[in-house]
Write an enzyme that holds these catalytic residues in place. Structure first.
Site, short mmCIF file in Angstrom:
data_model
loop_
_atom_site.label_atom_id
_atom_site.label_comp_id
_atom_site.label_asym_id
_atom_site.label_seq_id
_atom_site.Cartn_x
_atom_site.Cartn_y
_atom_site.Cartn_z
N SER A 84 -6.59 5.26 9.15
CA SER A 84 -7.35 5.08 7.90
C SER A 84 -6.74 3.94 7.09
CB SER A 84 -7.31 6.39 7.11
OG SER A 84 -7.72 6.20 5.78
N ARG B 41 -12.92 14.17 5.94
CA ARG B 41 -11.56 14.74 6.04
C ARG B 41 -11.20 15.48 4.76
NH1 ARG B 41 -8.06 9.86 6.86
NH2 ARG B 41 -6.36 11.34 6.86
N HIS C 110 0.84 -1.19 0.00
CA HIS C 110 0.00 0.00 0.00
C HIS C 110 0.88 1.24 0.00
CE1 HIS C 110 -3.95 1.87 0.51
NE2 HIS C 110 -3.28 2.81 1.17
N LYS D 208 -8.11 -0.57 7.14
CA LYS D 208 -8.50 -1.32 5.93
C LYS D 208 -7.60 -2.53 5.74
CE LYS D 208 -8.30 2.71 3.90
NZ LYS D 208 -8.29 3.92 3.14
N ASP E 180 -14.09 4.29 7.98
CA ASP E 180 -13.07 5.02 7.24
C ASP E 180 -13.66 5.71 6.03
OD1 ASP E 180 -10.32 5.77 6.44
OD2 ASP E 180 -10.81 4.50 4.73
N1 URA Z 1 -4.76 6.85 2.12
C1 URA Z 1 -5.74 6.40 2.92
O1 URA Z 1 -6.32 5.33 2.70
N2 URA Z 1 -6.08 7.17 3.98
C2 URA Z 1 -5.48 8.33 4.26
O2 URA Z 1 -5.82 8.95 5.24
C3 URA Z 1 -4.44 8.79 3.42
C4 URA Z 1 -4.09 8.00 2.34
#
Ligand code: URA
Length: 434
Positions: free
Chosen positions: A183, A168, A82, A187, A161
């Site tokens: 966040s 946000r 990621h 996930k 999220d």
């Molecule tokens: N990617 C995400 O999934 N969340 C964030 O807060 C920033 C980048």
């Protein structure tokens, strides 16, 4: 428990309790907490920060807002990669097929582009027919048959999220180490993986602009992952200028195919090889990094990774003929070349500026609900460090609409600096590995 008291405590710099954080996340998930209170707390968190304990509790509450996927019934080590988000940051489309070709199972749950950063889902959807909205059952089936699934966050994964991120995005509360950590990691923990390699971007095009902040974010992400039983590592990589040469959805997929055919830009190859090699070591496919790198390069040279990409595309409804016929991608008929204003060395090609130019063309979105144009974007013809003569082509803009081109041109021109002397070259892979 009153929401306003939680907001006041964070506003005044106190640490929140596990119960207060859980109350907040439950309220967001169920819709019982009004957006104005959620936003106020988010801003208080951005300004006051959170301890590592509070961040871990926030992550835990966000994971528990949905389900934890159990991939235990599928044999093999499941490893994901990621990125914290950047411009021209397309490594997922290289890393996923290479890692799968090397024997890992890759359940890759990605996001869409937001602000100046691109998103893997938008890039995948530039492939005609490609579907990213797989159910969890379809994801499992894809893992079992082609070793990889590339999909968007399902409604069951960390629903808190999804709501928080949308808030946000419109309240100036994205750039917070605690909020980004919770966040991303909520996930990743919920998706049921064994290991995770994170690409933490540093520089103008990333959320963290300095290496010190990027390192703090990397440490926060890694400690949350490891504490939750996901073996996690982070690499800090440069995001001062776009990665590779292509910025824009179809253009980026074409560049990834080039890399999988053995070509492509050196910086993109370096980051992709580094991330995949770390995945192979974490997933116990390779005993060490050198061996892993050899496997990664062999999977590219032999064509096994390209073949795997073809299977992934086909399995998700896409037209795999794009691999050999780039004309099957959506294309924008119009081209505009940005030329060097003077002779000298390119000292800056600001990633954020190029990312904003790409959004202005229609390749990205200002709001979550905006649709993107898969065809438009920019090709970087000359990179920072290159010596150029006045009038030499620097960028090629692919566009459809003259008004959008004007907006993009202003941003693109402002992103370029040319000087008499070269600026010290920044390493693509920052030295930090966490
Ligand atoms: N990617 C995400 O999934 N969340 C964030 O807060 C920033 C980048």
């Amino acid at each position: 428990m009153r929401a306003v008291d939680i907001i006041i405590r964070k506003r005044d710099g106190y640490a929140l309790t596990r119960e207060e954080i859980a109350h907040f996340v439950t309220g967001v998930t169920e819709g019982s907490l009004p957006d104005y209170q959620a936003s106020a707390l988010l801003m208080a968190i951005v300004v006051r920060g959170m301890s590592s304990e509070e961040t871990a509790w926030l992550t835990e509450a966000m994971v528990d807002s949905g389900i934890r996927v159990d991939l235990g019934d599928i044999d093999g080590v499941k490893v994901d990669k990621h990125s914290t988000g950047g411009v021209g940051d397309k490594t997922s489309l290289i890393v996923a097929p290479v890692a799968a070709a090397c024997g890992l199972l890759v359940p890759m749950m990605s996001g869409r582009g937001l602000g100046h950063t691109g998103g893997t889902l938008d890039k995948l959807e530039a492939i005609p027919g490609f579907r990213v909205d797989l159910s969890l059952e379809q994801m499992k089936a894809a893992l079992a048959t082609v070793g990889c699934a590339m999909l968007g966050q399902t409604a069951q994964i960390a629903p808190a999220d999804k709501k928080l991120y949308a808030l946000r995005d419109v309240t100036g509360t994205v750039e917070s180490i605690a909020l980004i950590s919770a966040s991303i990691m909520s996930k990743k923990i919920a998706e049921g993986i064994d290991a995770l390699v994170l690409d933490v971007k540093t520089g103008s095009g990333g959320f963290m602009k300095t290496e010190a902040d990027s390192r703090r974010l990397a440490e926060s992400l890694v400690s949350i992952g490891n504490a939750s039983g996901v073996k996690t590592e982070a690499v800090i990589t440069a995001m001062d200028s776009p990665l590779g040469r292509a910025v824009g959805n179809a253009l980026e997929v074409i560049e990834c195919i080039e890399v999988l055919k053995g070509g492509g830009p050196a910086d993109l190859i370096a980051v992709s090889v580094e991330l995949t090699a770390r995945m192979l070591v974490l997933g116990r496919i390779a005993p060490d990094k050198d061996d892993a790198e050899r496997r990664v390069r062999a999977a590219i040279q032999s064509g096994a990774a390209l073949e795997r990409l073809g299977r992934i595309i086909e399995n998700q409804g896409g037209d795999r003929r794009v691999i050999d016929e780039a004309s099957r991608f959506p294309t924008a008929a119009e081209r505009h070349v940005v030329k060097a204003s003077r002779t000298g060395f390119i000292t800056r090609l600001d990633a954020e500026g190029v990312g904003r130019a790409s959004v202005a063309l229609g390749a990205g979105r200002d709001r979550v609900e905006d649709t993107v144009d898969p065809a438009v974007g920019l090709l970087v013809l000359r990179k920072p460090g290159d010596q150029v003569s006045a009038g030499e082509p620097l960028l090629e803009i692919h566009y459809r609409d003259g008004a959008r081109l004007e907006a993009a041109l202003a941003l693109a021109r402002a992103a370029i600096a040319i000087d008499d002397r070269p600026a010290p070259a920044l390493p693509v892979l920052a030295s930090e590995v966490v």
